[in-house]
Scaffold this motif. Structure first.
Motif, PDB file in Angstrom:
ATOM      1  N   MET A  77       0.831  -1.211   0.000  1.00 43.90           N
ATOM      2  CA  MET A  77       0.000   0.000   0.000  1.00 43.90           C
ATOM      3  C   MET A  77       0.865   1.260   0.000  1.00 43.90           C
ATOM      4  SD  MET A  77      -2.936   1.552   0.080  1.00 43.90           S
ATOM      5  CE  MET A  77      -4.135   0.290   0.510  1.00 43.90           C
ATOM      6  N   ALA A  78       1.908   1.288   0.818  1.00 43.67           N
ATOM      7  CA  ALA A  78       2.786   2.452   0.882  1.00 43.67           C
ATOM      8  C   ALA A  78       3.511   2.661  -0.450  1.00 43.67           C
ATOM      9  CB  ALA A  78       3.792   2.288   2.020  1.00 43.67           C
ATOM     10  N   ARG A  79       3.983   1.596  -1.049  1.00 43.18           N
ATOM     11  CA  ARG A  79       4.678   1.715  -2.333  1.00 43.18           C
ATOM     12  C   ARG A  79       3.739   2.238  -3.414  1.00 43.18           C
ATOM     13  NH1 ARG A  79       5.557  -1.583  -6.856  1.00 43.18           N
ATOM     14  NH2 ARG A  79       7.620  -1.245  -7.837  1.00 43.18           N
ATOM     15  N   ALA A  80       2.510   1.769  -3.412  1.00 40.13           N
ATOM     16  CA  ALA A  80       1.544   2.231  -4.415  1.00 40.13           C
ATOM     17  C   ALA A  80       1.243   3.727  -4.246  1.00 40.13           C
ATOM     18  CB  ALA A  80       0.263   1.407  -4.315  1.00 40.13           C
ATOM     19  N   LEU A  81       1.081   4.160  -3.003  1.00 38.30           N
ATOM     20  CA  LEU A  81       0.813   5.578  -2.757  1.00 38.30           C
ATOM     21  C   LEU A  81       1.984   6.451  -3.201  1.00 38.30           C
ATOM     22  CD1 LEU A  81      -0.901   5.375   0.760  1.00 38.30           C
ATOM     23  CD2 LEU A  81      -1.992   5.990  -1.420  1.00 38.30           C
ATOM     24  N   LEU A  82       3.192   6.004  -2.947  1.00 41.55           N
ATOM     25  CA  LEU A  82       4.375   6.777  -3.340  1.00 41.55           C
ATOM     26  C   LEU A  82       4.510   6.847  -4.858  1.00 41.55           C
ATOM     27  CD1 LEU A  82       7.021   5.541  -0.720  1.00 41.55           C
ATOM     28  CD2 LEU A  82       5.923   7.782  -0.834  1.00 41.55           C
ATOM     29  N   LEU A  83       4.348   5.717  -5.528  1.00 40.16           N
ATOM     30  CA  LEU A  83       4.487   5.720  -6.990  1.00 40.16           C
ATOM     31  C   LEU A  83       3.407   6.570  -7.654  1.00 40.16           C
ATOM     32  CD1 LEU A  83       5.402   1.979  -7.720  1.00 40.16           C
ATOM     33  CD2 LEU A  83       6.926   3.963  -7.559  1.00 40.16           C
ATOM     34  N   GLY A  84       2.225   6.625  -7.037  1.00 44.33           N
ATOM     35  CA  GLY A  84       1.158   7.437  -7.618  1.00 44.33           C
ATOM     36  C   GLY A  84       1.395   8.932  -7.476  1.00 44.33           C
ATOM     37  N   ALA A  85       2.371   9.324  -6.679  1.00 48.45           N
ATOM     38  CA  ALA A  85       2.643  10.741  -6.469  1.00 48.45           C
ATOM     39  C   ALA A  85       3.857  11.227  -7.249  1.00 48.45           C
ATOM     40  CB  ALA A  85       2.873  11.009  -4.974  1.00 48.45           C
ATOM     41  N   LEU A  86       4.338  10.421  -8.213  1.00 45.18           N
ATOM     42  CA  LEU A  86       5.569  10.768  -8.924  1.00 45.18           C
ATOM     43  C   LEU A  86       5.270  11.109 -10.380  1.00 45.18           C
ATOM     44  CD1 LEU A  86       7.919   7.929  -7.587  1.00 45.18           C
ATOM     45  CD2 LEU A  86       7.547  10.221  -6.661  1.00 45.18           C
ATOM     46  N   PRO A  87       5.974  12.080 -10.950  1.00 41.25           N
ATOM     47  CA  PRO A  87       5.863  12.331 -12.389  1.00 41.25           C
ATOM     48  C   PRO A  87       6.484  11.180 -13.173  1.00 41.25           C
ATOM     49  CG  PRO A  87       7.600  13.679 -11.419  1.00 41.25           C
ATOM     50  CD  PRO A  87       6.907  13.019 -10.281  1.00 41.25           C
ATOM     51  N   GLU A  88       6.180  11.123 -14.456  1.00 42.14           N
ATOM     52  CA  GLU A  88       6.570   9.948 -15.251  1.00 42.14           C
ATOM     53  C   GLU A  88       8.080   9.746 -15.292  1.00 42.14           C
ATOM     54  OE1 GLU A  88       4.906  10.136 -19.112  1.00 42.14           O
ATOM     55  OE2 GLU A  88       2.811   9.939 -18.431  1.00 42.14           O
ATOM     56  N   VAL A 103      10.418  10.538 -13.132  1.00 43.41           N
ATOM     57  CA  VAL A 103      10.923  10.012 -11.865  1.00 43.41           C
ATOM     58  C   VAL A 103      10.377   8.603 -11.619  1.00 43.41           C
ATOM     59  CG1 VAL A 103      11.060  10.412  -9.382  1.00 43.41           C
ATOM     60  CG2 VAL A 103      11.085  12.348 -10.950  1.00 43.41           C
ATOM     61  N   LEU A 104       9.135   8.375 -12.009  1.00 47.17           N
ATOM     62  CA  LEU A 104       8.528   7.059 -11.815  1.00 47.17           C
ATOM     63  C   LEU A 104       9.323   5.970 -12.528  1.00 47.17           C
ATOM     64  CD1 LEU A 104       6.175   5.270 -10.843  1.00 47.17           C
ATOM     65  CD2 LEU A 104       4.958   5.915 -12.943  1.00 47.17           C
ATOM     66  N   LEU A 105       9.785   6.249 -13.738  1.00 46.51           N
ATOM     67  CA  LEU A 105      10.553   5.251 -14.496  1.00 46.51           C
ATOM     68  C   LEU A 105      11.879   4.928 -13.811  1.00 46.51           C
ATOM     69  CD1 LEU A 105       9.937   6.538 -18.130  1.00 46.51           C
ATOM     70  CD2 LEU A 105       8.885   4.555 -17.005  1.00 46.51           C
ATOM     71  N   LEU A 106      12.411   5.885 -13.083  1.00 49.09           N
ATOM     72  CA  LEU A 106      13.704   5.663 -12.423  1.00 49.09           C
ATOM     73  C   LEU A 106      13.587   4.798 -11.176  1.00 49.09           C
ATOM     74  CD1 LEU A 106      15.236   9.259 -12.715  1.00 49.09           C
ATOM     75  CD2 LEU A 106      15.811   7.247 -14.086  1.00 49.09           C
ATOM     76  N   VAL A 107      12.446   4.874 -10.475  1.00 47.45           N
ATOM     77  CA  VAL A 107      12.315   4.150  -9.199  1.00 47.45           C
ATOM     78  C   VAL A 107      11.355   2.975  -9.303  1.00 47.45           C
ATOM     79  CG1 VAL A 107      12.828   6.234  -7.893  1.00 47.45           C
ATOM     80  CG2 VAL A 107      10.443   5.652  -8.391  1.00 47.45           C
ATOM     81  N   SER A 108      10.834   2.717 -10.491  1.00 50.76           N
ATOM     82  CA  SER A 108       9.841   1.641 -10.632  1.00 50.76           C
ATOM     83  C   SER A 108      10.435   0.268 -10.344  1.00 50.76           C
ATOM     84  CB  SER A 108       9.236   1.658 -12.036  1.00 50.76           C
ATOM     85  OG  SER A 108      10.252   1.478 -13.012  1.00 50.76           O
ATOM     86  N   THR A 109      11.741   0.126 -10.429  1.00 46.01           N
ATOM     87  CA  THR A 109      12.374  -1.171 -10.164  1.00 46.01           C
ATOM     88  C   THR A 109      12.563  -1.444  -8.677  1.00 46.01           C
ATOM     89  OG1 THR A 109      14.555  -0.141 -10.400  1.00 46.01           O
ATOM     90  CG2 THR A 109      13.573  -1.121 -12.373  1.00 46.01           C
ATOM     91  N   LYS A 110      12.317  -0.422  -7.826  1.00 42.74           N
ATOM     92  CA  LYS A 110      12.438  -0.620  -6.384  1.00 42.74           C
ATOM     93  C   LYS A 110      11.226  -1.416  -5.891  1.00 42.74           C
ATOM     94  CE  LYS A 110      16.051   1.959  -6.661  1.00 42.74           C
ATOM     95  NZ  LYS A 110      17.413   1.348  -6.594  1.00 42.74           N
ATOM     96  N   LEU A 111      11.499  -2.464  -5.129  1.00 39.63           N
ATOM     97  CA  LEU A 111      10.450  -3.410  -4.795  1.00 39.63           C
ATOM     98  C   LEU A 111       9.743  -3.112  -3.485  1.00 39.63           C
ATOM     99  CD1 LEU A 111      12.204  -6.734  -5.881  1.00 39.63           C
ATOM    100  CD2 LEU A 111      10.679  -5.254  -7.210  1.00 39.63           C
ATOM    101  N   THR A 112      10.311  -2.281  -2.650  1.00 38.43           N
ATOM    102  CA  THR A 112       9.683  -1.979  -1.364  1.00 38.43           C
ATOM    103  C   THR A 112       9.461  -0.473  -1.243  1.00 38.43           C
ATOM    104  OG1 THR A 112      11.775  -1.703  -0.173  1.00 38.43           O
ATOM    105  CG2 THR A 112      10.857  -3.936  -0.303  1.00 38.43           C
ATOM    106  N   ALA A 113       8.554  -0.110  -0.327  1.00 41.43           N
ATOM    107  CA  ALA A 113       8.267   1.309  -0.112  1.00 41.43           C
ATOM    108  C   ALA A 113       9.490   2.043   0.427  1.00 41.43           C
ATOM    109  CB  ALA A 113       7.089   1.452   0.849  1.00 41.43           C
ATOM    110  N   ARG A 114      10.253   1.391   1.282  1.00 39.40           N
ATOM    111  CA  ARG A 114      11.442   2.050   1.826  1.00 39.40           C
ATOM    112  C   ARG A 114      12.473   2.319   0.739  1.00 39.40           C
ATOM    113  NH1 ARG A 114      14.915   0.195   7.196  1.00 39.40           N
ATOM    114  NH2 ARG A 114      16.372   1.958   7.132  1.00 39.40           N
ATOM    115  N   GLU A 115      12.656   1.358  -0.183  1.00 37.10           N
ATOM    116  CA  GLU A 115      13.607   1.554  -1.279  1.00 37.10           C
ATOM    117  C   GLU A 115      13.172   2.717  -2.169  1.00 37.10           C
ATOM    118  OE1 GLU A 115      13.859  -2.163  -3.261  1.00 37.10           O
ATOM    119  OE2 GLU A 115      15.201  -3.074  -1.768  1.00 37.10           O
TER     120      GLU A 115
END
Length: 284
Positions: A60-71, A73-85
């Motif tokens: 849930m935390a990872r989904a909320l964080l990814l939904g708040a990112l522009p495209e 930046v999203l492409l750069l961190v999409s490979t991170k598997l956990t919310a902390r990463e």
């Protein structure tokens, strides 16, 4: 009264929506994001401490964080598997690593130390530059407090504001004074000085012109008196002795160096000379 189902309704979802991250709002974004994640009880997935991370909360935390990112930046961190990463990656990319952060902060401190009010700069403009510096500190997660801003302001204003600076330092505690209060006191004093200076310049200019004209006329009279005392006759030919005028006693028939009044004191000479000048042009 209507009941809101457990888990929130449409109004709550809209209120708790994650703000969009931009290139210059990370400090504010991080504060809001942490608050919203905490409301959803998933912040512990980002900062778990010693406890084990709940897999459902982490997703849930990872989904909320990814939904708040522009495209981009999203492409750069999409490979991170956990919310902390995801959170740590954003922090490093936006703020920079610790060494980069320290270098940026050092550069900013140097700029602040070199700041001073430029010649002809309005006090409001300079105050705005100082306030903007405080905002730049906040972007680097540092605080530039009112005490530092007030001290910088009082140390770098022009000399014409020194009286009010001395008053603030003597009668107020600069460690607790708000920056806006110090700036307001300086502005009020500056306006009063400018207003009095404009009136004084107009009157002073007229007086200087009058004095200059009086002194010029007086110098011309003195030059004429010295020429006649050198022995030059005012007229040639017969009757010249009668037209010679003494600039000691004012009588005709002799020069000043031949005047019987010589040696009788400076008071008489001053009175006669003053009378001679007043008769001719009305100036002492």
């Amino acid at each position: 009264m209507a009941l809101i189902p457990h888990g929130g309704g449409a109004g709550r979802s809209a209120t708790m929506a994650m703000p969009m991250l931009t290139t210059d709002n990370y400090t504010v974004w991080a504060i809001k994001a942490q608050t919203i994640l905490d409301v959803h009880t998933v912040w512990e997935a980002v900062a778990p401490g010693d406890a084990a991370v709940n897999a459902r909360k982490d997703k849930m935390a990872r989904a909320l964080l990814l939904g708040a990112l522009p495209e981009d930046v999203l492409l750069l961190v999409s490979t991170k598997l956990t919310a902390r990463e995801v959170w740590d990656s954003l922090k490093v990319r936006i703020i920079g690593a610790d060494r980069v952060h320290a270098a940026r902060l050092g550069t900013l401190r140097g700029e602040f130390d070199r700041m001073k009010m430029a010649d002809g700069e309005e006090l409001n403009v300079y105050g705005g530059r100082l306030a903007a510096m405080a905002a730049r500190y906040a972007n680097l997660r540092e605080t530039l407090g009112d005490a530092a801003l007030v001290k910088k302001l009082l140390d770098t204003v022009p000399d014409r504001l020194f009286p009010v600076v001395a008053g603030i330092e003597q009668f107020h505690d600069m460690t607790t004074m708000a920056f806006d209060e110090a700036l307001g006191r300086l502005r009020a004093f500056d306006e009063r000085v400018r207003r009095r200076g404009q009136v004084g310049d107009e009157r002073g200019g007229e007086q200087l012109l009058m004095m200059a004209a009086q002194w010029a006329a007086r110098e011309r009279r003195h030059d004429g008196a010295r020429d006649n005392d050198d022995g030059r006759s005012l007229a040639s030919g017969s009757g010249g002795n009668m037209r010679r005028r003494c600039y000691k006693c004012g009588e005709h028939g002799h020069f000043r160096r031949e005047c019987p009044q010589l040696g009788k004191g400076p008071a008489a000479e001053h009175t006669l000379l003053a009378g001679a000048y007043v008769d001719d042009d009305g100036l002492l």
